[in-house]
Design an enzyme around this catalytic site. Structure first.
Site, short mmCIF file in Angstrom:
data_model
loop_
_atom_site.label_atom_id
_atom_site.label_comp_id
_atom_site.label_asym_id
_atom_site.label_seq_id
_atom_site.Cartn_x
_atom_site.Cartn_y
_atom_site.Cartn_z
N GLN A 58 -22.45 19.98 -3.86
CA GLN A 58 -23.29 20.06 -4.95
C GLN A 58 -23.75 18.37 -5.05
O GLN A 58 -22.78 18.31 -5.82
CB GLN A 58 -23.74 20.51 -6.30
CG GLN A 58 -25.61 20.70 -6.56
CD GLN A 58 -25.87 21.57 -6.27
OE1 GLN A 58 -25.73 22.25 -4.48
NE2 GLN A 58 -27.62 20.53 -6.76
N LYS B 254 -27.84 29.53 -6.10
CA LYS B 254 -27.95 29.42 -4.53
C LYS B 254 -26.75 31.01 -4.41
O LYS B 254 -26.73 30.91 -3.35
CB LYS B 254 -27.35 27.90 -4.53
CG LYS B 254 -28.03 27.15 -3.54
CD LYS B 254 -27.29 25.51 -3.96
CE LYS B 254 -28.50 24.81 -3.48
NZ LYS B 254 -28.30 23.24 -3.66
N ASP C 261 -26.15 21.69 5.07
CA ASP C 261 -26.73 21.17 4.67
C ASP C 261 -27.50 20.10 5.04
O ASP C 261 -28.14 19.55 4.80
CB ASP C 261 -25.74 20.07 2.98
CG ASP C 261 -26.06 20.50 1.48
OD1 ASP C 261 -27.16 20.68 1.42
OD2 ASP C 261 -25.98 20.99 1.06
N1 GUN Z 1 -28.63 18.23 -4.82
C1 GUN Z 1 -29.69 17.81 -5.09
N2 GUN Z 1 -30.08 18.77 -3.58
C2 GUN Z 1 -29.52 18.88 -2.83
C3 GUN Z 1 -28.87 19.39 -1.82
O1 GUN Z 1 -29.75 19.80 -0.72
N3 GUN Z 1 -27.49 19.82 -1.54
C4 GUN Z 1 -26.67 19.41 -1.59
N4 GUN Z 1 -25.34 19.19 -1.74
N5 GUN Z 1 -27.22 18.99 -3.33
C5 GUN Z 1 -28.40 18.74 -3.97
#
Ligand code: GUN
Length: 298
Positions: free
Chosen positions: A97, A53, A120
């Site tokens: 995350q 990311k 998100d």
């Molecule tokens: N863990 C797995 N997918 C995601 C996501 O799209 N966002 C976040 N913050 N954590 C995740």
């Protein structure tokens, strides 16, 4: 005829190129979007995701900060950090995350993030706006799936979409996104889950099948109708001594057999994964534009 492979890497690159243009325009106005990513603990998959990311931010020209904490971090410390980032002007998007270690409530984390910085799309305000048909921030993986369908020429409108899995990250938000009366949606949606009886009778009806239940190679060729469009959201690690790492990633569908029956299919890796990241970048730019507008009218 083998299925067309829907190339998520290529489509996400096109989206990132578009974003670069938007970022150039913002730069001319002295505006630089910023994303803060928080990782608690040392879950290997989460580390990889956060690195991907922030690397993608760098690639397109979005400023990013990463906060890495040991797995014992008290919940109150994390909530304090989120509050600090909520106030920080150079940060427009905040991402924690998931999964977080067990002492940290994901619900509290989601509620702590300012909905305006919730790139998100997990905050109940943003979820509610989506359900009301007035979307603000949509969650990155469902949004990436919708974009993938539209841009690969498989608009869901009027189609029967069958979603496998009702998890909070994919199935649960994706279903209402695809059945709403809107461009790139307007589908008839069936959601299957652990209590669904005779699963194959439903998957066989799908024009578009979205597998998001986290079970390696669960969907087999006998469960799909010829010509179906298959979106595989699974990223399951299976042992493979022939690789350097000792494992490889496989999806929730049995790619090798289904590609002989399906009309189109996403690979794993290289399908939905890169789209999730592209949508995070897109949401961050959107958050920045919205906050800049708010500030200019303060
Ligand atoms: N863990 C797995 N997918 C995601 C996501 O799209 N966002 C976040 N913050 N954590 C995740």
């Amino acid at each position: 005829m083998p299925a067309e492979i829907i190339d998520g890497k290529k489509i996400s690159s096109e989206i990132k190129e578009n974003l670069k243009g938007k970022l150039e325009n913002l730069k001319k106005k002295g505006i630089l979007p910023g994303l803060a990513a928080i990782l608690v603990g040392d879950n290997p998959a989460s580390q990889v995701y956060v690195n991907m990311k922030t690397k993608a931010c760098e690639e397109v020209g979005i400023y990013s900060e990463v906060y890495r904490y040991p797995r014992e971090l008290p919940e109150s410390d994390l909530l304090k950090k989120i509050e600090e980032l909520n106030q920080k002007k150079s940060i427009h998007g905040i991402l924690v995350q998931f999964p977080t270690p067990e002492q940290i409530s994901e619900e509290k984390v989601i509620l702590a993030i300012d909905p305006k910085k919730d790139v998100d799309g997990f905050h109940p305000f943003n979820v509610g706006m989506m359900l009301a048909g007035k979307p603000t921030f949509l969650p990155c993986t469902p949004l990436g799936i919708q974009e993938l369908l539209i841009r690969s020429g498989n608009d869901p409108s009027g189609k029967h979409v069958v979603i496998l899995g009702r998890g909070s990250l994919v199935g649960r938000p994706l279903a209402p996104m695809l059945f709403q009366k809107a461009k790139g949606a307007n589908a008839t949606v069936t959601v299957c889950h652990t209590a669904t009886k005779d699963l194959a009778s439903l998957t066989l009806q799908a024009d578009i099948l979205i597998a998001a239940m986290g079970k390696a190679k669960f969907v087999t060729a006998d469960m799909v109708k010829p010509g179906v469009v298959v979106i595989d959201v699974g990223t399951n690690r299976i042992e493979d001594p022939s690789t350097k790492s000792g494992y490889r990633l496989v999806g929730d569908v049995d790619f090798d057999s289904i590609k002989e029956v399906a009309g189109a299919i996403t690979p794993v890796p290289g399908g939905v994964g890169p789209m999730t990241i592209a949508m995070l970048l897109s949401n961050t730019v959107k958050a920045c534009e919205m906050q800049s507008r708010d500030r200019s009218t303060d």
